[in-house]
Motif scaffolding. Structure first.
Motif, PDB file in Angstrom:
ATOM      1  N   ARG A  21      45.026 103.249  91.316  1.00  0.00           N
ATOM      2  CA  ARG A  21      43.683 103.778  92.007  1.00  0.00           C
ATOM      3  C   ARG A  21      42.689 102.888  91.990  1.00  0.00           C
ATOM      4  O   ARG A  21      41.573 102.871  93.279  1.00  0.00           O
ATOM      5  CB  ARG A  21      43.687 104.963  90.911  1.00  0.00           C
ATOM      6  CG  ARG A  21      44.382 105.831  90.768  1.00  0.00           C
ATOM      7  CD  ARG A  21      43.630 107.344  90.539  1.00  0.00           C
ATOM      8  NE  ARG A  21      43.575 107.311  88.779  1.00  0.00           N
ATOM      9  CZ  ARG A  21      42.346 107.538  88.355  1.00  0.00           C
ATOM     10  NH1 ARG A  21      41.204 107.843  88.745  1.00  0.00           N
ATOM     11  NH2 ARG A  21      42.688 107.437  86.907  1.00  0.00           N
ATOM     12  N   LEU A  22      42.456 101.813  90.944  1.00  0.00           N
ATOM     13  CA  LEU A  22      41.497 100.752  90.659  1.00  0.00           C
ATOM     14  C   LEU A  22      42.076 100.175  92.029  1.00  0.00           C
ATOM     15  O   LEU A  22      40.823 100.204  92.660  1.00  0.00           O
ATOM     16  CB  LEU A  22      41.295 100.148  89.859  1.00  0.00           C
ATOM     17  CG  LEU A  22      40.114  99.408  89.669  1.00  0.00           C
ATOM     18  CD1 LEU A  22      38.339  99.314  90.432  1.00  0.00           C
ATOM     19  CD2 LEU A  22      39.981  97.925  88.962  1.00  0.00           C
ATOM     20  N   GLU A  24      43.553 101.088  94.638  1.00  0.00           N
ATOM     21  CA  GLU A  24      43.469 101.842  96.558  1.00  0.00           C
ATOM     22  C   GLU A  24      41.969 101.952  96.968  1.00  0.00           C
ATOM     23  O   GLU A  24      41.760 101.912  98.003  1.00  0.00           O
ATOM     24  CB  GLU A  24      43.818 102.652  96.204  1.00  0.00           C
ATOM     25  CG  GLU A  24      44.970 103.299  96.021  1.00  0.00           C
ATOM     26  CD  GLU A  24      45.586 104.339  95.776  1.00  0.00           C
ATOM     27  OE1 GLU A  24      44.686 105.491  94.763  1.00  0.00           O
ATOM     28  OE2 GLU A  24      46.898 104.781  95.639  1.00  0.00           O
ATOM     29  N   ILE A  25      40.964 101.552  95.809  1.00  0.00           N
ATOM     30  CA  ILE A  25      39.403 101.394  96.005  1.00  0.00           C
ATOM     31  C   ILE A  25      38.923 100.039  95.982  1.00  0.00           C
ATOM     32  O   ILE A  25      37.393  99.439  96.559  1.00  0.00           O
ATOM     33  CB  ILE A  25      38.616 102.349  95.436  1.00  0.00           C
ATOM     34  CG1 ILE A  25      38.344 101.812  93.881  1.00  0.00           C
ATOM     35  CG2 ILE A  25      38.956 103.508  95.818  1.00  0.00           C
ATOM     36  CD1 ILE A  25      37.624 102.650  92.886  1.00  0.00           C
ATOM     37  N   LEU A  26      39.489  99.072  95.839  1.00  0.00           N
ATOM     38  CA  LEU A  26      39.044  97.794  95.943  1.00  0.00           C
ATOM     39  C   LEU A  26      39.338  96.778  97.355  1.00  0.00           C
ATOM     40  O   LEU A  26      40.192  96.953  97.665  1.00  0.00           O
ATOM     41  CB  LEU A  26      39.922  97.066  94.767  1.00  0.00           C
ATOM     42  CG  LEU A  26      39.547  96.173  93.517  1.00  0.00           C
ATOM     43  CD1 LEU A  26      40.161  95.403  92.561  1.00  0.00           C
ATOM     44  CD2 LEU A  26      38.021  95.638  93.503  1.00  0.00           C
ATOM     45  N   LEU A 162      32.932 101.301  90.448  1.00  0.00           N
ATOM     46  CA  LEU A 162      33.918 101.738  91.067  1.00  0.00           C
ATOM     47  C   LEU A 162      35.040 102.281  89.620  1.00  0.00           C
ATOM     48  O   LEU A 162      35.370 103.191  89.783  1.00  0.00           O
ATOM     49  CB  LEU A 162      34.919 100.316  91.334  1.00  0.00           C
ATOM     50  CG  LEU A 162      34.116  99.493  92.927  1.00  0.00           C
ATOM     51  CD1 LEU A 162      35.279  98.468  93.133  1.00  0.00           C
ATOM     52  CD2 LEU A 162      34.023 100.488  94.063  1.00  0.00           C
ATOM     53  N   GLU A 165      33.113 105.491  89.249  1.00  0.00           N
ATOM     54  CA  GLU A 165      34.176 106.125  89.678  1.00  0.00           C
ATOM     55  C   GLU A 165      35.192 107.489  89.576  1.00  0.00           C
ATOM     56  O   GLU A 165      36.011 108.156  89.716  1.00  0.00           O
ATOM     57  CB  GLU A 165      34.196 106.139  91.384  1.00  0.00           C
ATOM     58  CG  GLU A 165      34.524 106.577  92.947  1.00  0.00           C
ATOM     59  CD  GLU A 165      34.243 106.093  93.695  1.00  0.00           C
ATOM     60  OE1 GLU A 165      35.836 106.426  94.667  1.00  0.00           O
ATOM     61  OE2 GLU A 165      33.591 105.185  94.134  1.00  0.00           O
ATOM     62  N   LEU A 166      36.241 106.132  89.363  1.00  0.00           N
ATOM     63  CA  LEU A 166      37.359 106.512  88.652  1.00  0.00           C
ATOM     64  C   LEU A 166      37.287 107.787  87.424  1.00  0.00           C
ATOM     65  O   LEU A 166      38.086 108.245  87.401  1.00  0.00           O
ATOM     66  CB  LEU A 166      38.170 105.308  87.942  1.00  0.00           C
ATOM     67  CG  LEU A 166      38.835 104.488  89.916  1.00  0.00           C
ATOM     68  CD1 LEU A 166      39.511 103.193  88.620  1.00  0.00           C
ATOM     69  CD2 LEU A 166      39.290 105.266  90.605  1.00  0.00           C
TER      70      LEU A 166
END
Length: 311
Positions: A21-22, A24-26, A162, A165-166
């Motif tokens: 998931r990290l 995916e937003i990196l 980030l 946010e997760l």
């Protein structure tokens, strides 16, 4: 721990999911660096009890100092692990080394810390953006020429935005640990309240709460307990906890415990040596009613600012 868990209550699959998931937003072609929290020393040779950095723990599950984790689309999770000597083992015990990174923490790649100057610069050089946990940044990587060059050209960002946010959304396993932490704190505080009539001292009540929490499985306090008797209750972060609570005074306790990385936080006020006066009881009821109404506002779409303004 149960089979398949890296830390109590959290499975290896959940840690792997967090990394995905990290990623995916990196942004594409970026690298994220997280360092373990450093040890803090009480004296020259005696450290304070160690607590891992929340972001490093959230991504790796590793609870020891001295490591650096790197996450990227290209290499997945790469862990640089601390090395030890026979002297260290005698004084501190065994540590998780390179072999533990893939076996225990499910890292995709692993190297000893001595290799970081050889390997990390190339990983940084091939990236267009660099994210790192500023709160635990260590010179092991910040002194690298590649890092300083990226920083000079404005390519370095704070990773905490980030990771936070997760962490807004909790998994069922996390919710279970949070509830258990709250349950331990509630039981410990109830026992402390019962104890307070015969031991009306701030320090003794702080010690009683910590004892009751640890006897129920908590590892540590969530923060320094606030135990304020009489006028000390009006000091927001009062932490001396060294006064006797006078007859007729109220005591305020703002306390919480930590269970495997998840904390509780509660505040209660009561009269250890007597009973509420009519005015104190009215004020207590007013605050309690306000608290209940604020809880009813806690639903999707409501901001903390709206609840604060209401209260």
């Amino acid at each position: 721990m149960k089979e398949g868990e890296i830390t109590p209550g959290i499975s290896a699959e959940e840690y792997i999911s967090r990394r995905k998931r990290l990623l995916e937003i990196l942004p594409e072609n970026s690298v994220a660096i997280l360092a373990a929290a450093p040890e803090k020393m009480m004296t020259d040779v005696v450290p304070y009890p160690y607590r891992q950095d929340a972001n490093y723990l959230y991504i790796t599950g590793c609870q020891q100092p001295g490591g650096v984790a790197v996450l990227s689309h290209e290499c997945g999770l790469c862990m640089f692990m601390p090395e030890t000597s026979a002297h260290d083992v005698i004084w501190k015990g065994q540590i998780a080394g390179v072999d533990a990174a893939p076996e225990t923490f499910k890292a995709d790649k692993a190297y000893p810390m001595s290799k970081i100057q050889e390997i990390l610069p190339d990983m940084i050089g091939r990236s267009s953006k660099l994210f790192h946990n500023q709160e635990t940044a260590v010179q092991t990587y910040t002194n690298l020429e590649a890092f300083q060059k990226a920083d000079f050209y404005g390519a370095v960002r704070n990773l905490s935005r980030l990771t936070h946010e997760l962490r807004w959304v909790k998994s069922p396993a996390e919710l279970k640990l949070m509830r258990e932490s709250a349950s331990i704190g509630c039981q410990a505080l109830l026992q402390t309240m019962l104890h307070s009539k015969s031991h009306p001292y701030e320090g003794l009540l702080a010690a009683k709460f910590e004892y009751e929490c640890k006897m129920r499985g908590a590892q540590r306090m969530a923060f320094n307990p606030v135990v304020g008797g009489g006028p000390n209750a009006a000091v927001i972060h009062y932490s001396r906890n060294d006064q006797k609570i006078d007859d007729g005074d109220l005591v305020l306790m703002d306390v919480g415990c930590e269970l495997h990385g998840y904390v509780s936080d509660m505040t209660r006020t009561w009269p250890p040596c007597g009973s509420f006066s009519s005015l104190e009881e009215a004020l207590y009821d007013l605050i309690l009613q306000t608290n209940k109404e604020c809880l009813e506002l806690c639903m999707p779409g409501t901001s903390l600012l709206q609840i604060h303004h209401y209260s």
